[in-house]
Design a protein around this motif. Sequence first.
Motif, PDB file in Angstrom:
ATOM      1  N   GLY A 239       8.660  12.940  -5.091  1.00 17.14           N
ATOM      2  CA  GLY A 239       7.396  12.666  -4.381  1.00 17.14           C
ATOM      3  C   GLY A 239       7.404  11.750  -3.155  1.00 17.14           C
ATOM      4  O   GLY A 239       6.740  12.008  -2.042  1.00 17.14           O
ATOM      5  N   ALA A 240       8.078  10.673  -3.480  1.00 21.07           N
ATOM      6  CA  ALA A 240       8.360   9.764  -2.416  1.00 21.07           C
ATOM      7  C   ALA A 240       9.111  10.202  -1.161  1.00 21.07           C
ATOM      8  O   ALA A 240       8.891  10.082   0.044  1.00 21.07           O
ATOM      9  CB  ALA A 240       9.190   8.382  -2.873  1.00 21.07           C
ATOM     10  N   GLN A 241      10.297  11.063  -1.588  1.00 23.13           N
ATOM     11  CA  GLN A 241      10.953  11.774  -0.363  1.00 23.13           C
ATOM     12  C   GLN A 241       9.866  12.715   0.587  1.00 23.13           C
ATOM     13  O   GLN A 241      10.105  12.561   1.687  1.00 23.13           O
ATOM     14  CB  GLN A 241      11.846  12.649  -0.984  1.00 23.13           C
ATOM     15  N   GLU A 402       3.199  15.244 -10.861  1.00 23.76           N
ATOM     16  CA  GLU A 402       1.988  14.990 -10.265  1.00 23.76           C
ATOM     17  C   GLU A 402       2.199  14.083  -8.860  1.00 23.76           C
ATOM     18  O   GLU A 402       1.323  14.455  -7.815  1.00 23.76           O
ATOM     19  CB  GLU A 402       1.055  14.339 -11.125  1.00 23.76           C
ATOM     20  N   ASN A 403       2.991  13.231  -8.778  1.00 17.68           N
ATOM     21  CA  ASN A 403       3.478  12.527  -7.722  1.00 17.68           C
ATOM     22  C   ASN A 403       3.918  13.582  -6.607  1.00 17.68           C
ATOM     23  O   ASN A 403       3.442  13.297  -5.542  1.00 17.68           O
ATOM     24  CB  ASN A 403       4.599  11.475  -8.037  1.00 17.68           C
ATOM     25  N   PHE A 404       4.716  14.408  -7.054  1.00 19.79           N
ATOM     26  CA  PHE A 404       5.181  15.411  -5.840  1.00 19.79           C
ATOM     27  C   PHE A 404       4.333  16.243  -5.289  1.00 19.79           C
ATOM     28  O   PHE A 404       4.085  16.056  -4.007  1.00 19.79           O
ATOM     29  CB  PHE A 404       6.242  16.363  -6.627  1.00 19.79           C
ATOM     30  N   VAL A 416       0.377   7.333  -5.758  1.00 21.30           N
ATOM     31  CA  VAL A 416       1.366   7.913  -6.931  1.00 21.30           C
ATOM     32  C   VAL A 416       1.258   6.894  -8.155  1.00 21.30           C
ATOM     33  O   VAL A 416       0.700   5.746  -8.011  1.00 21.30           O
ATOM     34  CB  VAL A 416       2.829   8.021  -6.377  1.00 21.30           C
ATOM     35  N   THR A 417       1.866   7.357  -9.052  1.00 24.40           N
ATOM     36  CA  THR A 417       2.091   6.585 -10.469  1.00 24.40           C
ATOM     37  C   THR A 417       3.434   6.169 -10.549  1.00 24.40           C
ATOM     38  O   THR A 417       4.555   7.061 -10.533  1.00 24.40           O
ATOM     39  CB  THR A 417       1.720   7.360 -11.602  1.00 24.40           C
TER      40      THR A 417
END
Length: 520
Positions: A239-241, A402-404, A416-417
């Motif tokens: 997700g962060a990427q 979910e973050n992704f 995000v979590t």
Amino acid sequence: MLPDGGDALPVRTATAHKPGRLWFASPMGEAVSSKRYTPEERTLYREKLAENLELFDTYLRHADFKSAGTIGLELELNLVGEDNQPSLRNKEVLARLDDEYQSEIGAFNLELNHPVLQVAGRGLKTLEAGVAHRLEKAQKAAEADGLKAVSIGTLPTLTTEFLTDEKWMTEENRYEALSNSVIDARGEYVRIELGREERYRAEFADIAPESSCTSMQLHLQVAPNRFADAWNASQAIAGAQVAMAANSPLFVGRKLWHESRIPIFAQSIDTRTPELVNQGVRPRVWFGERWITSVFDLFEENVRYFPPLLPEIKDFVEFRAADAPKLFELNLHNGTVWRWNRPIYNSGDGGAHIRVENRLLPAGPTPVDMVADAAFYYGLAEFLVGENRPVWSRMSFAEAEENFNACAKDGIEARVTWPKIGRIGVADLVTDVLAPQARRGLSRLNIDKDVIDEFMSIIEGRAENRVNGATWQLKALESLAPCSRQDSPERAEGITAMMDAYVANQATGKPVHTWEIPTR
């Protein structure tokens, strides 16, 4: 983003398959000899897959794999004319290039492949120079035909009409076979449906929307006993990427997800009807469903859950190197399950190796941006696999997924979590937690400090300024065509002008968070 389960096979004539057929292989793809397959071929292929999987299991127990520490990169590009419209002339451009370049599914696409290298020391600077050099070669080859080669996640000037013209596809068996197999399995049209600020819905008779998705793929070679940790870490930070690198906010002129390429690709080659989705059948473009304990887990899932799309059998004598099996059928099948972090097994003259293929990043904007994305990934993965209590033991797989999805939709603006933190803006998470961890990981990889500082300052600059390729495109479009409606002449003119500014900025090589917003 097509099947590519390892290095190319030698071109050979089939000896017992079907008379008159020729096997061919692209530089990064597997051999494909047919456009459609018989029940007999599919049955035999299923048997070969089971044999390959058992052989792989046996080999993993005692294998002597090549040493790790190498990285690699693949980059997909768009060819456009002076008007920034897609140009179906990849064959002419490729004829001027060497074997580091190859076709992609769209006749307006091509791909460049950077050789593997050591990441330690100044390896990332070598990668930046290599990518810049290869992009310059592609640009010169395109300019000979009056074209431009553009690295961007989704080309904003594409139209539904262009993607419904049957000429969109590169004329090669493997591309037609893939499209036929997806449509035959699905049994109905491909539907693309998504929205955020605006909405888009259309149906296609083939997988043409897939050609709009141009990506950068990073390779991380690891020892088999470290693969599970490396893959789990890659999933946790996916997700962060995506949030930091998002560069696909516009599809056929509409403002959709910040990384629209993610859902468009997933929907383009979804072999499931709505009924199968409701039954819980897994998609072929797949984030996954669990943390793993071995690379074998992923190959076993491939065979267990996914029917073959390209059931090719290699029926000439199989070559072996250092007793490493080729596993042709298993690798080809792996190439038709599009995990965002895909396992790759490859055997060659010097033995076998295993790598993570990180497939979730968009192309562009510039070489320094893309290598900064690579530095963020390699450093953070290295740090996370070294933790005593890894992050994937402290967060659920569902949270990672979910973050992704949230980061693909909202990009650098997503929330995000994260373990011990809870809900947080992804840019703040990067600034406060992930960027410092990535710096420490890069240091563990023995990368020179000035190299770490250069590339991580780009990631930190994006997070601080809330600017990446996606936000720059959206702000530039709003500046050039304020309040324009989708499908309006003003929107089309604004996108063309935005692309002019994007290409001009791309040519400077400066990181995207430093680009100025163009004005009318």
